[in-house]
Design an enzyme around this catalytic site. Structure first.
Site, PDB file in Angstrom:
ATOM      1  N   LYS A   6      -3.258  12.244  -2.368  1.00 64.34           N
ATOM      2  CA  LYS A   6      -2.902  12.247  -0.876  1.00 64.34           C
ATOM      3  C   LYS A   6      -1.036  13.453  -2.221  1.00 64.34           C
ATOM      4  O   LYS A   6      -1.713  14.944  -1.972  1.00 64.34           O
ATOM      5  CB  LYS A   6      -2.374  11.487  -0.429  1.00 64.34           C
TER       6      LYS A   6
ATOM      7  N   ARG B 171      -1.627  15.044  14.007  1.00 68.31           N
ATOM      8  CA  ARG B 171      -0.420  14.332  12.201  1.00 68.31           C
ATOM      9  C   ARG B 171       0.546  15.586  11.767  1.00 68.31           C
ATOM     10  O   ARG B 171      -0.750  16.685  11.053  1.00 68.31           O
ATOM     11  CB  ARG B 171      -1.476  13.978  11.320  1.00 68.31           C
TER      12      ARG B 171
ATOM     13  N   ASP C  22       1.037  -1.325   0.157  1.00 69.47           N
ATOM     14  CA  ASP C  22       0.093   0.166  -0.253  1.00 69.47           C
ATOM     15  C   ASP C  22       1.754   1.339   0.249  1.00 69.47           C
ATOM     16  O   ASP C  22       2.012   1.906   0.861  1.00 69.47           O
ATOM     17  CB  ASP C  22      -0.807  -0.164   0.918  1.00 69.47           C
TER      18      ASP C  22
END
Ligand SMILES: *Cc1c(COP(=O)(O)O)cnc(C)c1O
Length: 439
Positions: free
Chosen positions: A244, A392, A218
């Protein structure tokens, strides 16, 4: 980096450092090619979540307008034949060249990551009859684990769990300990979505192959930020997100990689007309196409494949090795700021310190991070929160500057300090929230 005592609006040593880094950054000029960076944003947002949803590029704005009037508005259904039928494969080839180390004919853009994981994992376990285990780790992204649970139930297989360190990730040694003659497939993430741990794809792939298993990597959190060499590393299968680091836009479809020599040995379970040998013959029975096309299912999401083309071109132009060098410099800088400002407040780094084991983002832990994140969002500073207590910090190499990184970590510092002061009863909450710079 020197310790600064003046955290007020004046120029401190860290800010001076960030400005110098931006000046000498060979990729610094790419930032202006993204929508929402200072030059055109009335209220600039400090964006630390490009690893979740990349900023759009200016080129995409033009491309979308051209598309509506051109290929769609004027070409109409003729555009299928003229350019759209092969678009998922053409984009796949350019992505393979720019960022995946994949020769042409092995990458395509298709379904969501979740569906793509299902298709490739199911095809893989069916290609290893007599083997009844799938190896996966406990801290892999939920959808990866859920898809495998479903396949295991469907095919009568068992999941073999590797317990991954939450602030680290899966090592080759851990994989060696669990694979064997029963292993059909190993599914792991190249960069762990929480800790940012960077797995040793080459070594783990070799370990899985020695046991006779297939591997599915992944690449959601590495594609576009970390150099990948799928062909060189002898990877069997890979899947990755395009929204992303590839800035494909919300919900843009995933890419899939199937190594050349495996393609005609695998049969994927969503047998749709777009993966059939003769798409327009509309025959009575399904016969899969040769090559990578057989992994396609239905009509490709052309509209959702527009934006990623601009980012892929930008990555190819900048060079993925240089993108990685910038990414490492950004995360090193962020860690230095965390050490200096946040560690004294009880924050811990939940990511690898050594950059050779780290992707493009960090997670920092503190019991107050849920509240910190909510407050930051109200002030146009956007990290994301990962339960139970992780904030994050995603640093997109082409769109994030060092000053933006500085501003983001400084904002975390100020909001956290306010919360801690308020809790300690030293100041009322309203004043606590407002202490510090810029917020
Ligand atoms: C982001 C991400 C996904 C997302 O899957 P979707 O089907 O696009 O929702 C899956 N796996 C990993 C590791 C991710 O980081």
């Amino acid at each position: 980096m020197t310790t600064s005592t003046a955290h007020g609006p004046g120029l401190d040593a860290e800010l001076a450092y960030a400005r110098r880094m931006d000046r000498i950054d060979g990729l610094g000029h790419y930032r202006a090619r993204f929508i929402g960076t200072e030059a055109d944003a009335p209220t600039p947002v400090v964006y630390l979540d490009g690893n979740s949803l990349g900023r759009p590029t200016r080129a995409t704005l033009d491309r979308m307008a051209r598309f509506v009037t051109g290929a769609w508005g004027s070409g109409l259904s003729r555009s299928w034949e003229e350019e759209w039928m092969d678009l998922p494969l053409r984009i796949g080839d350019s992505l393979g060249r720019a960022a995946l180390g994949a020769a042409p004919g092995q990458v395509f853009v298709g379904d969501s990551t979740t569906v793509m994981l299902y298709k490739l994992a199911r095809a893989a376990v069916d290609a290893r009859p007599g083997r009844n285990e799938i190896v996966v780790d406990t801290d892999n992204f939920p959808t990866d684990r859920y898809v495998l649970e479903g396949i295991a139930a469907e095919r009568g297989l068992a999941l073999r769990w590797i317990t991954s360190a939450p602030a680290g990730g899966v090592t080759a040694g851990q994989v060696r300990d669990v694979v064997g003659p029963r292993t059909a497939l190993v599914l792991l993430s190249h960069v762990a979505y929480r800790s940012g741990f960077l797995a040793d794809v080459r070594e783990i792939t070799r370990v899985a192959h020695d046991a006779g298993a297939l591997v599915l990597w992944d690449l959601c959190h590495s594609a576009g930020a970390v150099p990948i060499e799928l062909d060189l590393w002898a990877v069997d299968l890979a899947v990755g997100c395009s929204y992303k680091y590839l800035s494909g836009g919300p919900g843009s479809p995933a890419f899939g990689y199937v190594r050349d020599d495996l393609q005609n040995l695998l049969v994927q379970p969503i047998q749709g007309w777009m993966g059939a040998a003769e798409v327009f013959s509309m025959g009575p029975e399904y016969a899969p196409a040769d090559g990578i096309r057989r992994f396609m299912s239905g009509t490709p999401a052309i509209v959702s494949m527009l934006a990623m083309q601009d980012t892929i071109a930008m990555i190819e132009e900048a060079g993925i090795e240089d993108v990685r060098a910038k990414s490492v410099a950004l995360t090193e800088f962020a860690i230095a700021l965390v050490d200096e400002w946040l560690t004294p407040m009880g924050v811990t780094l939940a990511s690898p310190r050594e950059h050779t084991h780290r992707g493009g983002h960090l997670t920092i832990n503190h019991w107050a991070m849920r509240e910190v994140t909510a407050t930051l969002w109200q002030h146009d500073v956007i990290p994301d929160f990962r339960a139970p207590e992780g904030l994050r910090v995603g640093l997109s190499p082409l769109s994030t500057s060092f000053v933006e990184t500085y501003e983001g970590v400084a904002a975390v510092r100020d909001v956290l300090r306010g919360i801690l002061l308020a809790r300690s009863g030293l100041v009322p909450p309203e004043r606590g929230q407002q202490s510090g710079t810029g917020l």
